[in-house]
Design an enzyme around this catalytic site. Sequence first.
Site, PDB file in Angstrom:
ATOM      1  N   CYS A 276      73.465  34.586  -7.736  1.00  0.00           N
ATOM      2  CA  CYS A 276      74.930  34.699  -7.744  1.00  0.00           C
ATOM      3  C   CYS A 276      75.451  35.380  -6.476  1.00  0.00           C
ATOM      4  O   CYS A 276      76.581  35.133  -6.047  1.00  0.00           O
ATOM      5  CB  CYS A 276      75.388  35.499  -8.955  1.00  0.00           C
TER       6      CYS A 276
ATOM      7  N   ASP B  87      72.718  39.679 -15.094  1.00  0.00           N
ATOM      8  CA  ASP B  87      72.662  39.473 -16.540  1.00  0.00           C
ATOM      9  C   ASP B  87      71.587  38.450 -16.892  1.00  0.00           C
ATOM     10  O   ASP B  87      70.844  38.614 -17.856  1.00  0.00           O
ATOM     11  CB  ASP B  87      74.005  38.955 -17.062  1.00  0.00           C
TER      12      ASP B  87
ATOM     13  N   CYS C 286      78.283  37.748  -9.321  1.00  0.00           N
ATOM     14  CA  CYS C 286      77.926  37.891 -10.738  1.00  0.00           C
ATOM     15  C   CYS C 286      79.079  38.538 -11.504  1.00  0.00           C
ATOM     16  O   CYS C 286      79.894  39.261 -10.926  1.00  0.00           O
ATOM     17  CB  CYS C 286      76.641  38.700 -10.875  1.00  0.00           C
ATOM     18  N   ASP C 287      79.160  38.281 -12.811  1.00  0.00           N
ATOM     19  CA  ASP C 287      80.435  38.461 -13.489  1.00  0.00           C
ATOM     20  C   ASP C 287      80.980  39.880 -13.531  1.00  0.00           C
ATOM     21  O   ASP C 287      82.188  40.064 -13.483  1.00  0.00           O
ATOM     22  CB  ASP C 287      80.412  37.840 -14.886  1.00  0.00           C
ATOM     23  N   LYS C 288      80.138  40.937 -13.602  1.00  0.00           N
ATOM     24  CA  LYS C 288      80.693  42.297 -13.638  1.00  0.00           C
ATOM     25  C   LYS C 288      81.277  42.698 -12.287  1.00  0.00           C
ATOM     26  O   LYS C 288      82.063  43.654 -12.213  1.00  0.00           O
ATOM     27  CB  LYS C 288      79.624  43.322 -14.040  1.00  0.00           C
TER      28      LYS C 288
ATOM     29  N   CYS D 218      76.804  31.381 -12.212  1.00  0.00           N
ATOM     30  CA  CYS D 218      76.424  30.458 -13.284  1.00  0.00           C
ATOM     31  C   CYS D 218      77.490  29.383 -13.483  1.00  0.00           C
ATOM     32  O   CYS D 218      78.684  29.657 -13.482  1.00  0.00           O
ATOM     33  CB  CYS D 218      76.184  31.222 -14.569  1.00  0.00           C
TER      34      CYS D 218
ATOM     35  N   GLU E  79      74.892  41.892 -23.957  1.00  0.00           N
ATOM     36  CA  GLU E  79      75.221  40.524 -24.343  1.00  0.00           C
ATOM     37  C   GLU E  79      74.056  39.926 -25.139  1.00  0.00           C
ATOM     38  O   GLU E  79      72.895  40.230 -24.869  1.00  0.00           O
ATOM     39  CB  GLU E  79      75.481  39.661 -23.114  1.00  0.00           C
TER      40      GLU E  79
ATOM     41  N   SER F 294      77.423  36.620 -24.141  1.00  0.00           N
ATOM     42  CA  SER F 294      77.531  36.024 -22.822  1.00  0.00           C
ATOM     43  C   SER F 294      78.590  34.942 -22.833  1.00  0.00           C
ATOM     44  O   SER F 294      78.850  34.301 -23.857  1.00  0.00           O
ATOM     45  CB  SER F 294      76.184  35.412 -22.425  1.00  0.00           C
TER      46      SER F 294
END
Length: 554
Positions: free
Chosen positions: A51, A83, A124-126, A193, A444, A470
């Site tokens: 990511c 993650d 990445c998502d955070k 992702c 998650e 998730s």
Amino acid sequence: MSNSRKYSSQVVDGYERAPSRAMLYPVGFKKEDFNKPQVGIASTWSMVTPCNMHINKLADEALIGVNSAGGKAVIFNTITISDGISMGSEGMKYSLVSREVIADSIETVVGCQGFDGVVAIGGCDKNMPGCIIGLSRLNRPGIFVYGGTIQPGKNHTDIVSVFEAVGQYANNAIDAIELENIEKTAIPGPGSCGGMYTANTMASAIEALGMSLPNSSAQDAISADKNNDCIRAGEAVLNLLEKDIKPNDIMTLKAFENAITVIITLGGSTNAVLHMIAMANAAGVDLSIDDFTRIGANVPVLADLKPSGKYMMSELVAIGGTLPLMKMLLDAGLLHGDCMTVTGKTMAQNLKDVKPYTDSQDIIKPLNNPIKKDSHLRILRGNLATGGSVAKITGKEGLSFKGSAKCYDREEDALAAVLNGEVKAGDVVVIRYEGPAGGPGMREMLSPTSAVMGLGLGDKVAMVTDGRFSGGTHGFVVGHITPEAFKGGVLAVVENGDEILIDAENNVLELLVEQAIIDERLSHWTQPKPNYTKGVLAKFAKLAKSASEGAVTD
């Protein structure tokens, strides 16, 4: 003093700041640079995860944009975790914590160094809510750049395909060679992702919030468009400095309503509820989980995107990205067009000349023929979640579920039970002591939910937890249960065989046990010892508010 140098002037101007200037010459400053606005570029580059593996190059492009517009860019790093790699392990407890570390580190570096503006680049998502929280706390002209989406793997696979293949292997639906082939080919290169999971959800939300340039959320990670996005972001910060437009001028309640609307139409992740509340908290905006219910009553799901749909983000990119969707919503009166954005223009001005999707595309449905007429994000309440919980119910798995509880006090135990056949059709898998304080860190649950899908039980088994799910999760799942088990919530005293009702039409999550029995059980309950007593996880457990309050540490 120039307003565009409000902070850097305090660090480098005057004879008494000679030591500061001396330290900056070796890192590339020239004499004339001390008269320019300084812009920090917060890069989340790391080889920890695909990511973020390309973000160092994107930071270089943002630097070019800042410098060409008359500023002086300084690149610095903050962290990322993965993650996808840590999912299902003890390490996943650090995931949500990383959001706070990222915000803290951006605030720390920018505040210390006296940068006048900020470009934050996340993958990445955070990274995304972490960056926005940091920008909001500082409230200096700033902009977020999304690192971009990954390409699909072989046979239209992605990371969720691998998680679900684990369940297929356990069910003897595929053999070890097929599992290894999926494992080796599902992740072809850099980027976040590929479905409408949390990374793409949050990127789209932040663009709709006004904190990214138009279409920043809908670009391939490796593309000329993404490189240009970074250059333009660098330039845009200088424009924001000139106009003195700051993040908290942009992130108003109406802007958050725009973001929530776009999240719903895209079929976005339940994590968006957690992160949007946390971001609003940083911006001083009064946003609650009930706002998702209020807005969701009038907003349909339009995007046929994974995990519950067919397509990936790269395919949405190919038909024009998110801008035609937002123009459609604006024209229908579902977006506030007067909200300011990082372009220095309003949302309506940004969307003025956007062309509609072609008639041949099948990814975004028309408003008069939605996938679901109202929101898939459901805020459920009841005796099992008096403070609220969050479900993602598209309707494909049905709108209600009643089943028999099977209880597990940690995710690993639940996953083992799913894979060894202990979980059967009609069960409600209860995973507790995974909340913000109890885990700590609110893991998650993609591993057990994907295993359920892989076993073919997606519409036959439900799952409830005080942890999270998730963005890649689909099925009958409810997370963010508040109060969490560790804090003495009713979830702590659910017993095997108890009936649980999940009703996504009436927004109810109920333990079907008499209140007197629940009270009796609670009277004998004692809080478990904390899993961590020192370090960052212990700090998070002590400071984090409930999931319904965004699990914020402020």
